[in-house]
Design an enzyme around this catalytic site. Structure first.
Site, mmCIF file in Angstrom:
data_model
loop_
_atom_site.group_PDB
_atom_site.id
_atom_site.type_symbol
_atom_site.label_atom_id
_atom_site.label_comp_id
_atom_site.label_asym_id
_atom_site.label_seq_id
_atom_site.Cartn_x
_atom_site.Cartn_y
_atom_site.Cartn_z
ATOM 1 N N LEU A 98 1.512 3.547 2.381
ATOM 2 C CA LEU A 98 2.436 3.670 3.514
ATOM 3 C C LEU A 98 3.388 2.482 3.581
ATOM 4 O O LEU A 98 4.592 2.642 3.806
ATOM 5 C CB LEU A 98 1.633 3.768 4.826
ATOM 6 N N LYS A 128 -11.844 2.069 12.509
ATOM 7 C CA LYS A 128 -10.454 2.324 12.921
ATOM 8 C C LYS A 128 -10.373 2.555 14.430
ATOM 9 O O LYS A 128 -9.409 2.143 15.084
ATOM 10 C CB LYS A 128 -9.877 3.519 12.160
ATOM 11 N N GLY A 151 0.827 -1.209 0.000
ATOM 12 C CA GLY A 151 0.000 0.000 0.000
ATOM 13 C C GLY A 151 0.855 1.250 0.000
ATOM 14 O O GLY A 151 2.089 1.201 -0.089
ATOM 15 N N THR A 205 -9.203 1.218 3.158
ATOM 16 C CA THR A 205 -9.117 2.684 3.242
ATOM 17 C C THR A 205 -10.079 3.416 2.296
ATOM 18 O O THR A 205 -9.950 4.620 2.113
ATOM 19 C CB THR A 205 -7.670 3.140 2.939
ATOM 20 N N ILE A 242 -4.976 -10.540 6.891
ATOM 21 C CA ILE A 242 -5.132 -10.305 8.334
ATOM 22 C C ILE A 242 -6.536 -10.649 8.852
ATOM 23 O O ILE A 242 -6.742 -10.739 10.050
ATOM 24 C CB ILE A 242 -4.738 -8.861 8.753
ATOM 25 N N TYR A 296 -15.778 4.115 8.410
ATOM 26 C CA TYR A 296 -14.326 3.903 8.425
ATOM 27 C C TYR A 296 -13.746 4.373 9.768
ATOM 28 O O TYR A 296 -12.982 3.654 10.409
ATOM 29 C CB TYR A 296 -13.712 4.663 7.251
HETATM 30 N N1 NAP Z 1 -4.546 7.374 3.169
HETATM 31 C C1 NAP Z 1 -4.883 8.273 4.099
HETATM 32 O O1 NAP Z 1 -5.151 9.452 3.815
HETATM 33 C C2 NAP Z 1 -4.936 7.850 5.564
HETATM 34 C C3 NAP Z 1 -5.373 8.784 6.507
HETATM 35 C C4 NAP Z 1 -5.392 8.404 7.850
HETATM 36 C C5 NAP Z 1 -4.995 7.131 8.222
HETATM 37 N N2 NAP Z 1 -4.598 6.238 7.282
HETATM 38 C C6 NAP Z 1 -4.176 4.893 7.713
HETATM 39 O O2 NAP Z 1 -2.844 4.696 7.274
HETATM 40 C C7 NAP Z 1 -2.613 3.306 7.054
HETATM 41 C C8 NAP Z 1 -1.995 3.102 5.683
HETATM 42 O O3 NAP Z 1 -2.903 3.577 4.699
HETATM 43 P P1 NAP Z 1 -2.533 3.605 3.150
HETATM 44 O O4 NAP Z 1 -2.891 4.944 2.637
HETATM 45 O O5 NAP Z 1 -1.167 3.070 2.954
HETATM 46 O O6 NAP Z 1 -3.598 2.550 2.613
HETATM 47 P P2 NAP Z 1 -3.582 1.703 1.240
HETATM 48 O O7 NAP Z 1 -2.697 2.341 0.232
HETATM 49 O O8 NAP Z 1 -5.015 1.486 0.902
HETATM 50 O O9 NAP Z 1 -2.908 0.331 1.651
HETATM 51 C C9 NAP Z 1 -3.538 -0.564 2.483
HETATM 52 C C10 NAP Z 1 -3.000 -1.940 2.220
HETATM 53 O O10 NAP Z 1 -3.723 -2.816 3.084
HETATM 54 C C11 NAP Z 1 -3.729 -4.070 2.491
HETATM 55 N N3 NAP Z 1 -4.860 -4.896 2.914
HETATM 56 C C12 NAP Z 1 -6.171 -4.697 2.690
HETATM 57 N N4 NAP Z 1 -6.883 -5.727 3.169
HETATM 58 C C13 NAP Z 1 -5.984 -6.608 3.706
HETATM 59 C C14 NAP Z 1 -6.090 -7.871 4.333
HETATM 60 N N5 NAP Z 1 -7.286 -8.458 4.507
HETATM 61 N N6 NAP Z 1 -4.959 -8.494 4.742
HETATM 62 C C15 NAP Z 1 -3.751 -7.905 4.556
HETATM 63 N N7 NAP Z 1 -3.578 -6.723 3.951
HETATM 64 C C16 NAP Z 1 -4.683 -6.079 3.531
HETATM 65 C C17 NAP Z 1 -3.777 -3.860 0.998
HETATM 66 O O11 NAP Z 1 -2.941 -4.878 0.524
HETATM 67 P P3 NAP Z 1 -2.987 -5.582 -0.943
HETATM 68 O O12 NAP Z 1 -2.674 -4.443 -1.863
HETATM 69 O O13 NAP Z 1 -1.908 -6.586 -0.871
HETATM 70 O O14 NAP Z 1 -4.373 -6.140 -1.113
HETATM 71 C C18 NAP Z 1 -3.220 -2.450 0.800
HETATM 72 O O15 NAP Z 1 -2.011 -2.467 0.075
HETATM 73 C C19 NAP Z 1 -3.962 2.630 7.261
HETATM 74 O O16 NAP Z 1 -4.026 2.109 8.560
HETATM 75 C C20 NAP Z 1 -4.973 3.764 7.110
HETATM 76 O O17 NAP Z 1 -6.164 3.503 7.814
HETATM 77 C C21 NAP Z 1 -4.546 6.574 5.949
#
Ligand code: NAP
Length: 280
Positions: free
Chosen positions: A12, A131, A10, A62, A37, A127
């Site tokens: 991050l 969280k 993802g 997300t 997970i 969401y």
């Molecule tokens: N983006 C934002 O603006 C934002 C804001 C506040 C907080 N956050 C938090 O920051 C963290 C990172 O977010 P991000 O932007 O990097 O999100 P992201 O780009 O959507 O990446 C999330 C990753 O989670 C993986 N995932 C989804 N379902 C899964 C499962 N069942 N088992 C294992 N892996 C799984 C996906 O993996 P696959 O690709 O392999 O399916 C995806 O690559 C998260 O905790 C999010 O809630 C994000």
């Protein structure tokens, strides 16, 4: 130290893995295909076999608007609540440290002042509720855990507001951007560095809030992203862009606790400029 990164593909997770590579730290990276997970049996046997000592949990569902209705609502619960619980139980069983990432959407955004870690959450979308349940699963299960709330994340490896604005600017001479939601942008690089810092510097376990310094509206953010481009940006109200999920109006989280650890934060403008240089 044996390190596991979940959600490693993802936005991050990819940044964190790149940072570990730069620091020549070895780790195991898993996406959902390697380690789902939501599957507690798979998690338990993986943890029993691999015995990770530190788990950087970057896995999450997300898609904020999709979480408001099926099938997203069920996936949101499965990944962000049950998945987090599964990781917390498995990590606690083997004495591992967990770093869980949460969101400013745990707050309703009605505060005028910056939100402190101890302020009462009141999520207004699915969401945010999931969280927060994830945070509580970690807090009630684990002794060695960091919960890092972040907001408005941008970085090289995912869909985000910076890319959206840059792409729109290629085809539009005028853009409307909302000016009544204020928050703190966060570069994935800064967030990944803080996650490593907590573990490496043995920062006290607990809940932290982490973004880049300063705050802005989406309109101000867009103006800075496109500062060198010949695009007219118009400030509009959120009502002009109806979305399924509620968005907090003022989701500025205090960074005092993170800064008190000694971690150096750069401003969101500096972070943005450095990021834009990097992707040129
Ligand atoms: N983006 C934002 O603006 C934002 C804001 C506040 C907080 N956050 C938090 O920051 C963290 C990172 O977010 P991000 O932007 O990097 O999100 P992201 O780009 O959507 O990446 C999330 C990753 O989670 C993986 N995932 C989804 N379902 C899964 C499962 N069942 N088992 C294992 N892996 C799984 C996906 O993996 P696959 O690709 O392999 O399916 C995806 O690559 C998260 O905790 C999010 O809630 C994000």
């Amino acid at each position: 130290m044996k390190i596991l990164v979940t959600g490693a593909h993802g936005q991050l997770g990819t940044e964190l893995c790149r940072l570990l590579d730069e620091k020549k730290i070895t780790y195991t990276a898993t996406g959902s295909a390697q380690l789902d997970i939501t599957d507690s049996k798979q998690i338990d046997s993986f943890f029993a076999r691999e015995q990770p000592e530190v788990v950087y949990d970057c896995a999450a569902f997300t898609v904020v608007d999709a979480a408001e209705e099926e099938p997203g609502r069920t996936i949101n619960q499965a990944v962000n609540v049950q998945g987090t619980q599964n990781l917390a139980i498995a990590a606690e069983k083997i004495g591992a440290t967990l770093v869980y990432v949460s969101t400013d959407y745990v707050f309703d955004g009605t505060n005028q002042a910056d939100y402190l870690e101890g302020d009462t959450p009141n999520p207004r979308n699915e969401y945010g509720r999931a969280k927060l349940a994830g945070e509580r699963a970690v807090q009630s299960t684990m002794t060695k855990a960091y919960i890092v709330r972040t907001s408005w994340v941008f970085g090289e490896y995912g869909k985000n507001f910076v890319y959206t604005m840059q792409n729109l600017a290629k085809t539009h001479r005028e853009l409307n951007v909302v000016n009544d939601q204020v928050g703190r942008p966060t570069w994935t690089r800064t967030l990944a560095e803080f996650m490593l810092y907590c573990v490496n510097e043995k920062v006290a376990y607990g809940l932290y809030q982490l973004s880049n310094e300063g705050s802005c509206s989406w309109y101000e953010f867009a103006c800075e992203i496109l500062r060198d481009q010949n695009v007219k940006i118009k400030a509009v109200e959120s009502t002009q862009f109806p979305q399924k999920a509620y968005r907090p109006r003022h989701s500025v989280m205090s960074l005092d606790k993170a800064e008190a650890t000694g971690f150096q934060l750069m401003s969101w403008q500096d972070a943005l400029h450095e990021f834009q240089e990097q992707i040129k």
